[in-house]
Design an enzyme around this catalytic site. Sequence first.
Site, PDB file in Angstrom:
ATOM      1  N   ARG A 254       0.843  -1.195   0.000  1.00 56.31           N
ATOM      2  CA  ARG A 254       0.000   0.000   0.000  1.00 56.31           C
ATOM      3  C   ARG A 254       0.862   1.222   0.000  1.00 56.31           C
ATOM      4  O   ARG A 254       1.904   1.246  -0.603  1.00 56.31           O
ATOM      5  CB  ARG A 254      -0.955  -0.027   1.182  1.00 56.31           C
ATOM      6  CG  ARG A 254      -2.349  -0.370   0.786  1.00 56.31           C
ATOM      7  CD  ARG A 254      -3.369  -0.241   1.850  1.00 56.31           C
ATOM      8  NE  ARG A 254      -2.891  -0.078   3.185  1.00 56.31           N
ATOM      9  CZ  ARG A 254      -2.884   1.095   3.818  1.00 56.31           C
ATOM     10  NH1 ARG A 254      -3.284   2.174   3.217  1.00 56.31           N
ATOM     11  NH2 ARG A 254      -2.501   1.162   5.060  1.00 56.31           N
ATOM     12  N   THR A 255       0.411   2.199   0.745  1.00 55.38           N
ATOM     13  CA  THR A 255       1.075   3.490   0.831  1.00 55.38           C
ATOM     14  C   THR A 255       2.515   3.458   0.330  1.00 55.38           C
ATOM     15  O   THR A 255       3.398   2.875   0.921  1.00 55.38           O
ATOM     16  CB  THR A 255       1.076   3.982   2.281  1.00 55.38           C
ATOM     17  OG1 THR A 255      -0.222   3.804   2.792  1.00 55.38           O
ATOM     18  CG2 THR A 255       1.450   5.443   2.317  1.00 55.38           C
ATOM     19  N   GLN A 256       2.696   4.128  -0.808  1.00 56.84           N
ATOM     20  CA  GLN A 256       3.946   3.936  -1.515  1.00 56.84           C
ATOM     21  C   GLN A 256       4.829   5.153  -1.418  1.00 56.84           C
ATOM     22  O   GLN A 256       4.400   6.239  -1.083  1.00 56.84           O
ATOM     23  CB  GLN A 256       3.669   3.707  -2.994  1.00 56.84           C
ATOM     24  CG  GLN A 256       2.651   2.663  -3.271  1.00 56.84           C
ATOM     25  CD  GLN A 256       1.921   2.951  -4.563  1.00 56.84           C
ATOM     26  OE1 GLN A 256       1.984   4.037  -5.092  1.00 56.84           O
ATOM     27  NE2 GLN A 256       1.227   1.963  -5.062  1.00 56.84           N
TER      28      GLN A 256
END
Lengths: 248, 276
Positions: free
Chosen positions: A25-27
């Site tokens: 996720r959150t990249q």
Amino acid sequence: MIVDSSSPAPTKNSLLLSSEADLQRTQTPYVTGTSVIAIKYKDGILIAADMGGSYGSTLRYKNVERIKPVGKHSLIGASGEISDFQEILRYLDELMLNDSMWDDGNSLGPKEVHNYLTRVMYNRRNKFNPLWNSLILGGVKNGQKYLGTVNMIGVHYEDNHVATGFGNHLARPILREEWNENLTFEEGVKLLEKCMRVLLYRDRSAVNKLQIAKITDEGFTISQPYSLKTQWKFKAFENPTVGAEGSW
Amino acid sequence: MFRNQYDTDVTTWSPAGRLFQVEYAMEAVKQGSAAIGLRSKTHVVLASVNKANSELSSHQKKIFKVDDHIGVAIAGLTADGRVLSRYMRSECINYSYSYESKLPVGRLVVQLADKAQVCTQRSWKRPYGVGLLVGGLDESGAHLYYNCPSGNYFEYQAFAMGSRSQAAKTYMERKFETFTESSRENLVKDALFALRETLQGEKLTSSICTVAVVGVGESFHILDKETVQALINEFEIAGEEEAPANEAAPQDQGGDAQAGAADQGPTDQGVAPMDI
């Protein structure tokens, strides 16, 4: 369109988070492209972008094509994470494939593609798993020119000239002054080169190898890569350390 | 058409290669009250006869707006027609949401046809008992399509369906070559004339018919009663002039003659309560 893979049953904590495979996720971006700039001109759209793929502060890849055709009527230019751009190209490929399978004389034009991309980008943003790109979508269909942009948070708009990243700060002021709707192809290219040169001087992630693409009712062309002439012989750059006594 | 041992199931072929359940579904369309459509290069007109069950009840709605650029007229099992209209509206709005542009009529019609086909190939389903006249506008011009319960669809210059539709077809067959270049007014006039043919002498008034138009620069909308009545009066269609086309009436399918006879028939009052 895009079907989510089935997710594990959400725990109380993750109910607020994305339902996608929580492993990715959150990249943060890894290999990135810098500005893309585009203008409408008399016969269609012109888009310019350099061919650099930076790895952080390293100018690592110098042969990245950041402008690609989409179907018969559109071109897409991307800045940001290159791998996400490649993913977007696969989505668009599937979209255009299904569109042509109808085989009915209808085809998706630039407006439709832009809106589709907006939906994709915004939906990913809502799941806290964005495609880390700023995209420019330009094209001509039935004589109607279209130029729009959409970014990783889903902000999207159309205009006569658009840019991504640093281009917004350095190129658009020039375009606001010098753009008009009757630019010829040559004038358009000169204007874009002027903007690209400023970006080359001032953007640390710019590389001096660019492509300019054009799309008209007849079709598209993407130029071969070439370089801009630059001027470094300024008096102020000679003997740069003169007057700097000692350290600091 | 008579009962036979191959007609119980939609998934049973007859030895002659027919699916009787599908054909029976098409019969249901013929029993509904008439609906017609015609198109020019720039406009499509849909019109229908609205029969009420009794004087006390309201008319059945037979023409539906699907989107600004598409409308549909139905004949047969109106409940099926309503459900399919809802599906069409849903498809149109979803397409608009994703692509910010209008769903091309041809694609909607194919999706509708594929949906109908599914019901001809599942043992636990039955075919939709409704014929749909889809009229709409897209980039490639004005279109009129007819979707039938079998899952087939065809594009038409003009078409009529439902009871006594053959009279309307005959009228339109004589005049269809003029439709392409027709003005909007003449197209509506021809629609009213054609509709009057199906009434077989009964007086045409705006209280028993519905007319809808879609065209370049004109969203699909149903004309209000006053406008229709004014048009009828203007064209003096009301029925004083006996139209010459009635000789062809016997050509109506056998089912129609039966419907005519059953009008004063035993239980059903002719048309089944679910068909209007």
